[in-house]
Design a protein around this motif. Structure first.
Motif, PDB file in Angstrom:
ATOM      1  N   UNK A   1      52.045   8.358  71.136  1.00 37.07           N
ATOM      2  CA  UNK A   1      51.340   8.926  70.508  1.00 37.07           C
ATOM      3  C   UNK A   1      50.645   8.389  69.421  1.00 37.07           C
ATOM      4  N   UNK A   2      51.348   7.298  68.901  1.00 38.44           N
ATOM      5  CA  UNK A   2      50.894   6.585  67.614  1.00 38.44           C
ATOM      6  C   UNK A   2      50.744   5.135  68.025  1.00 38.44           C
TER       7      UNK A   2
ATOM      8  N   UNK B   1      45.848   4.239  64.943  1.00 38.65           N
ATOM      9  CA  UNK B   1      46.157   5.302  64.172  1.00 38.65           C
ATOM     10  C   UNK B   1      46.907   4.825  62.908  1.00 38.65           C
TER      11      UNK B   1
ATOM     12  N   UNK C   1      56.843   3.999  50.004  1.00 39.14           N
ATOM     13  CA  UNK C   1      58.015   3.258  50.864  1.00 39.14           C
ATOM     14  C   UNK C   1      58.421   4.350  52.152  1.00 39.14           C
ATOM     15  N   UNK C   2      58.467   5.511  51.721  1.00 36.67           N
ATOM     16  CA  UNK C   2      58.811   6.771  52.694  1.00 36.67           C
ATOM     17  C   UNK C   2      57.934   6.516  54.049  1.00 36.67           C
ATOM     18  N   UNK C   3      56.412   6.482  53.502  1.00 40.40           N
ATOM     19  CA  UNK C   3      55.418   6.609  54.475  1.00 40.40           C
ATOM     20  C   UNK C   3      55.426   5.328  55.445  1.00 40.40           C
TER      21      UNK C   3
ATOM     22  N   UNK D   1      57.742   6.194  69.161  1.00 40.77           N
ATOM     23  CA  UNK D   1      56.954   7.112  69.673  1.00 40.77           C
ATOM     24  C   UNK D   1      55.344   6.560  69.937  1.00 40.77           C
TER      25      UNK D   1
ATOM     26  N   UNK E   1      58.007   3.116  55.984  1.00 35.31           N
ATOM     27  CA  UNK E   1      59.234   3.203  56.837  1.00 35.31           C
ATOM     28  C   UNK E   1      59.413   4.227  58.009  1.00 35.31           C
ATOM     29  N   UNK E   2      58.886   5.429  57.611  1.00 30.96           N
ATOM     30  CA  UNK E   2      58.579   6.546  58.786  1.00 30.96           C
ATOM     31  C   UNK E   2      57.613   5.909  59.763  1.00 30.96           C
ATOM     32  N   UNK E   3      56.551   5.406  59.257  1.00 27.82           N
ATOM     33  CA  UNK E   3      55.485   4.795  60.371  1.00 27.82           C
ATOM     34  C   UNK E   3      56.200   3.904  61.339  1.00 27.82           C
TER      35      UNK E   3
ATOM     36  N   UNK F   1      58.200   5.365  63.948  1.00 26.02           N
ATOM     37  CA  UNK F   1      57.505   6.245  64.717  1.00 26.02           C
ATOM     38  C   UNK F   1      56.577   5.194  65.653  1.00 26.02           C
TER      39      UNK F   1
ATOM     40  N   UNK G   1      44.709   3.401  60.396  1.00 29.13           N
ATOM     41  CA  UNK G   1      44.125   4.483  59.693  1.00 29.13           C
ATOM     42  C   UNK G   1      45.103   5.127  58.448  1.00 29.13           C
ATOM     43  N   UNK G   2      46.197   5.473  59.302  1.00 29.97           N
ATOM     44  CA  UNK G   2      46.998   6.118  57.982  1.00 29.97           C
ATOM     45  C   UNK G   2      47.293   5.441  56.960  1.00 29.97           C
TER      46      UNK G   2
END
Lengths: 209, 209
Positions: A187-188, A192, A171-173, A184, A175-177, A180, A195-196
């Motif tokens: 960069x992202x 990518x 969930x954190x991953x 951002x 929402x963070x993605x 970003x 892939x993440x």
């Protein structure tokens, strides 16, 4: 660009007679104003102008500005959930389905960017409005727990994982993605992000690593 | 609670003569107003009142409201970086140091909650202010890449990892956790946050799993 949510109602708009359709039309106008001017700029007057009607006509559909706000938030949620339900019904290999489901809530195209962008503005606003009633809850934690439970049910997860902890991590991953990917994106890029997400799902699984 | 950033300057404030100290004092007053009333409420008049001075006196230190805004943002960044530098100098086992460094940017106490809360408001505001100059960049991605590089340098990472991808993953995870620790603290307490971070660092390492 980001203003082109769904249909552009501004030009040659056909008469919309249905009450619910008109409410959606106003909510989408509110989204566009928020995307352009931020939450502070989303006055009844400006939203009405964007929707091509008078402030008085708008009040026929939403008595108070807060009613419109809550409705517009619910509409974002509904759209995301409809897309997710569509994916759930698709026939895909489980890992692929999990990856696609998770990617669905990350803003990788203009429609989802606009949704996420306007959702941010809503969230920041309602943080300082504890008086506001009917604000839809964020169901993303529940949704991601369900994806982890699905992989578990399919017998794909590694042994000995703490499912609750893994759901919290994922969930954190995600929402963070999502944040970003919106803020951002130089960069992202989408590749990518994919892939993440794929790497993260595969690491949870037995053989895919 | 969250208003108690550092010192409470409101009561029995000693005369502050130093110009830079006075600028900090005003920036902290701005933080408190934003925490209480949101960004929309942070007018020069209210910030000046919170700082115990007139709007004219405030303008002696910050000519324009935007100067104060940018300064107040930079001050948040500086405080976080100072804490991180303090930790970097500590003598700790590498995995423990990595975990402690990552936890440092997650709002687990009132001071960091207030920092993150006010940072959110800043971020949401500057998204709609492309004209604003001097906005400090978000250095979290760089910081987390450094933590991954540190673990690599210590020879602790698993073989064959794509360091750039892992930095992106960890960055998303930490930023997501930070958002959730702030907004969903009923579910996500400090202990769970620490378990999630520790598990994530250990999974990157060779033997700790």
């Amino acid at each position: 660009m980001v203003f082109a949510i769904h249909l552009c109602y501004n030009t040659a708009m056909p008469k919309i007679v249905d009450h619910e359709e008109q409410r959606k039309h106003i909510a989408e106008a509110m989204w566009r104003v928020i995307l352009r001017d931020g939450m502070e700029g989303a006055t009844v007057r400006r939203v009405a102008a964007e929707a091509g009607m008078s402030a008085g006509a708008l009040r026929h559909y939403f008595k108070r500005q807060d009613d419109l706000l809550v409705y517009a938030m619910r509409l974002v949620n509904e759209r995301v959930e409809q897309r997710i339900m569509g994916l759930v019904r698709e026939s895909l290999p489980p890992v692929e389905k999990a990856v696609r489901l998770l990617l669905e809530v990350i803003p990788l195209d203009e429609e989802r960017r606009a949704e996420m962008d306007v959702w941010f503005s809503f969230m920041e606003h309602v943080r300082h409005r504890p008086d506001l009633e009917g604000v839809p809850e964020n169901r993303l934690h529940f949704f991601i727990s369900q994806v982890v439970a699905y992989l578990h049910h399919e017998g794909l997860l590694q042994e000995g994982l703490d499912l609750q902890l893994e759901a919290e991590r994922l969930y954190a991953l995600i929402d963070g993605l999502a944040v970003h990917a919106l803020l951002e994106s130089e960069r992202l890029g989408p590749e990518t992000v994919e892939r993440v997400v794929r790497t993260s799902v595969e690491r949870l699984c037995r053989h895919a690593q």
